[in-house]
Motif scaffolding. Structure first.
Motif, PDB file in Angstrom:
ATOM      1  N   ARG A  86       2.526   4.570  -0.947  1.00  0.00           N
ATOM      2  CA  ARG A  86       2.207   5.604  -1.930  1.00  0.00           C
ATOM      3  C   ARG A  86       3.312   5.708  -2.972  1.00  0.00           C
ATOM      4  O   ARG A  86       4.497   5.655  -2.633  1.00  0.00           O
ATOM      5  CB  ARG A  86       2.053   6.967  -1.250  1.00  0.00           C
ATOM      6  CG  ARG A  86       0.921   7.039  -0.235  1.00  0.00           C
ATOM      7  CD  ARG A  86      -0.394   7.245  -0.930  1.00  0.00           C
ATOM      8  NE  ARG A  86      -1.456   7.510   0.012  1.00  0.00           N
ATOM      9  CZ  ARG A  86      -2.729   7.304  -0.237  1.00  0.00           C
ATOM     10  NH1 ARG A  86      -3.105   6.804  -1.392  1.00  0.00           N
ATOM     11  NH2 ARG A  86      -3.655   7.593   0.655  1.00  0.00           N
ATOM     12  N   GLU A  87       2.905   5.900  -4.225  1.00  0.00           N
ATOM     13  CA  GLU A  87       3.876   6.027  -5.306  1.00  0.00           C
ATOM     14  C   GLU A  87       3.772   7.400  -5.963  1.00  0.00           C
ATOM     15  O   GLU A  87       2.676   7.860  -6.313  1.00  0.00           O
ATOM     16  CB  GLU A  87       3.659   4.921  -6.340  1.00  0.00           C
ATOM     17  CG  GLU A  87       3.950   3.541  -5.770  1.00  0.00           C
ATOM     18  CD  GLU A  87       3.706   2.403  -6.738  1.00  0.00           C
ATOM     19  OE1 GLU A  87       3.937   1.248  -6.331  1.00  0.00           O
ATOM     20  OE2 GLU A  87       3.293   2.650  -7.895  1.00  0.00           O
ATOM     21  N   TYR A 119      -0.089   7.806  -6.486  1.00  0.00           N
ATOM     22  CA  TYR A 119      -0.711   8.934  -5.787  1.00  0.00           C
ATOM     23  C   TYR A 119      -0.614  10.224  -6.605  1.00  0.00           C
ATOM     24  O   TYR A 119      -1.532  11.033  -6.610  1.00  0.00           O
ATOM     25  CB  TYR A 119      -0.034   9.137  -4.426  1.00  0.00           C
ATOM     26  CG  TYR A 119      -0.777  10.089  -3.522  1.00  0.00           C
ATOM     27  CD1 TYR A 119      -1.884   9.666  -2.788  1.00  0.00           C
ATOM     28  CD2 TYR A 119      -0.378  11.422  -3.408  1.00  0.00           C
ATOM     29  CE1 TYR A 119      -2.576  10.547  -1.964  1.00  0.00           C
ATOM     30  CE2 TYR A 119      -1.067  12.303  -2.587  1.00  0.00           C
ATOM     31  CZ  TYR A 119      -2.165  11.861  -1.871  1.00  0.00           C
ATOM     32  OH  TYR A 119      -2.851  12.735  -1.064  1.00  0.00           O
ATOM     33  N   GLN A 123      -1.757   2.273  -6.289  1.00  0.00           N
ATOM     34  CA  GLN A 123      -0.801   2.922  -5.390  1.00  0.00           C
ATOM     35  C   GLN A 123      -0.295   4.257  -5.934  1.00  0.00           C
ATOM     36  O   GLN A 123       0.314   5.031  -5.195  1.00  0.00           O
ATOM     37  CB  GLN A 123       0.402   1.994  -5.134  1.00  0.00           C
ATOM     38  CG  GLN A 123       0.058   0.754  -4.331  1.00  0.00           C
ATOM     39  CD  GLN A 123      -0.366  -0.423  -5.222  1.00  0.00           C
ATOM     40  OE1 GLN A 123      -0.863  -0.216  -6.319  1.00  0.00           O
ATOM     41  NE2 GLN A 123      -0.158  -1.637  -4.741  1.00  0.00           N
ATOM     42  N   GLU A 165       0.808  -1.221   0.000  1.00  0.00           N
ATOM     43  CA  GLU A 165       0.000   0.000   0.000  1.00  0.00           C
ATOM     44  C   GLU A 165       0.841   1.271   0.000  1.00  0.00           C
ATOM     45  O   GLU A 165       0.319   2.359   0.186  1.00  0.00           O
ATOM     46  CB  GLU A 165      -0.926  -0.006   1.220  1.00  0.00           C
ATOM     47  CG  GLU A 165      -1.910  -1.177   1.205  1.00  0.00           C
ATOM     48  CD  GLU A 165      -2.840  -1.174   2.406  1.00  0.00           C
ATOM     49  OE1 GLU A 165      -2.734  -0.246   3.225  1.00  0.00           O
ATOM     50  OE2 GLU A 165      -3.654  -2.108   2.514  1.00  0.00           O
TER      51      GLU A 165
END
Length: 198
Positions: free
Chosen positions: A24-25, A107, A105, A22
């Motif tokens: 964040r990318e 963002y 994922q 999970e």
């Protein structure tokens, strides 16, 4: 944001191969040779983290880097000109599209454009594509040190006017120079705020 650690995680040939989890990318993309690898190395202050090449179209995989054990910096293949076969170009396009549209994922996407040039058709088309699909993104002007401040202001103003023909609200913009370190704090502070709010 202080970057204490930046570690290469993996490379993926397909969006479906990207790591689970999970985290964040925050992804970086742009036309071939826009200075993406140099910007990533400047942001992380790790000179060899992303491979810098004089050959456009060198990044052909999705590369994940874990920053501070908190978030992932994702280096996406460039779009547009590359000395590769038409089939490979089409593979890049499907790889990029699949990641951007399907990766939960993801963002935020940083779209890099060369500050020295007028708005390029391929960049404008890509930005339009992001808007049509509701992908959150900002524009990063690279190579700002190659221009005088007056030229830079003029070019950014031209970009804003061009975008304003289609956009009611302009995307967030960052001005950077990998050689001078310009824009580093603005981008990292923005990412830090995003993580704090999520």
């Amino acid at each position: 944001m202080n970057i204490a650690s930046a570690e290469f995680q993996c490379s993926s040939q397909k969006a479906s191969q990207c790591p689970a989890g999970e985290m964040r990318e925050f992804a970086f993309i742009g036309r071939s040779n826009v200075g993406k690898s140099s910007l990533i190395n400047m942001l992380t202050q790790r000179p060899g983290l992303a491979k810098v090449s004089g050959t456009p179209g060198k990044t052909r995989l999705i590369n994940h880097f874990i920053i501070n054990g908190q978030w992932a910096l994702v280096d996406l293949p460039g779009y547009g000109y590359a000395k590769v076969s038409r089939k490979e170009r089409s593979d890049f396009s499907s790889l990029i599209t699949s990641y951007i549209l399907n990766r939960e994922q993801l963002y935020y996407l940083f779209v890099l454009v060369d500050a020295r040039h007028e708005p390029q058709k391929i960049d404008l088309e890509f930005i339009r594509f992001l808007g049509e699909h509701g992908v959150p993104f900002g524009i990063v002007f690279t190579k700002a040190d190659k221009l005088s401040q007056a030229q830079l202001n003029r070019n950014i103003d031209t970009y804003c006017k061009t975008l304003a023909e289609e956009w009611e609200e302009l995307p967030r913009m960052f001005v950077t120079s990998s050689e001078k370190g310009r824009g580093r704090d603005e981008i990292l502070d923005f990412i830090e705020n995003c993580i704090a709010q999520s």
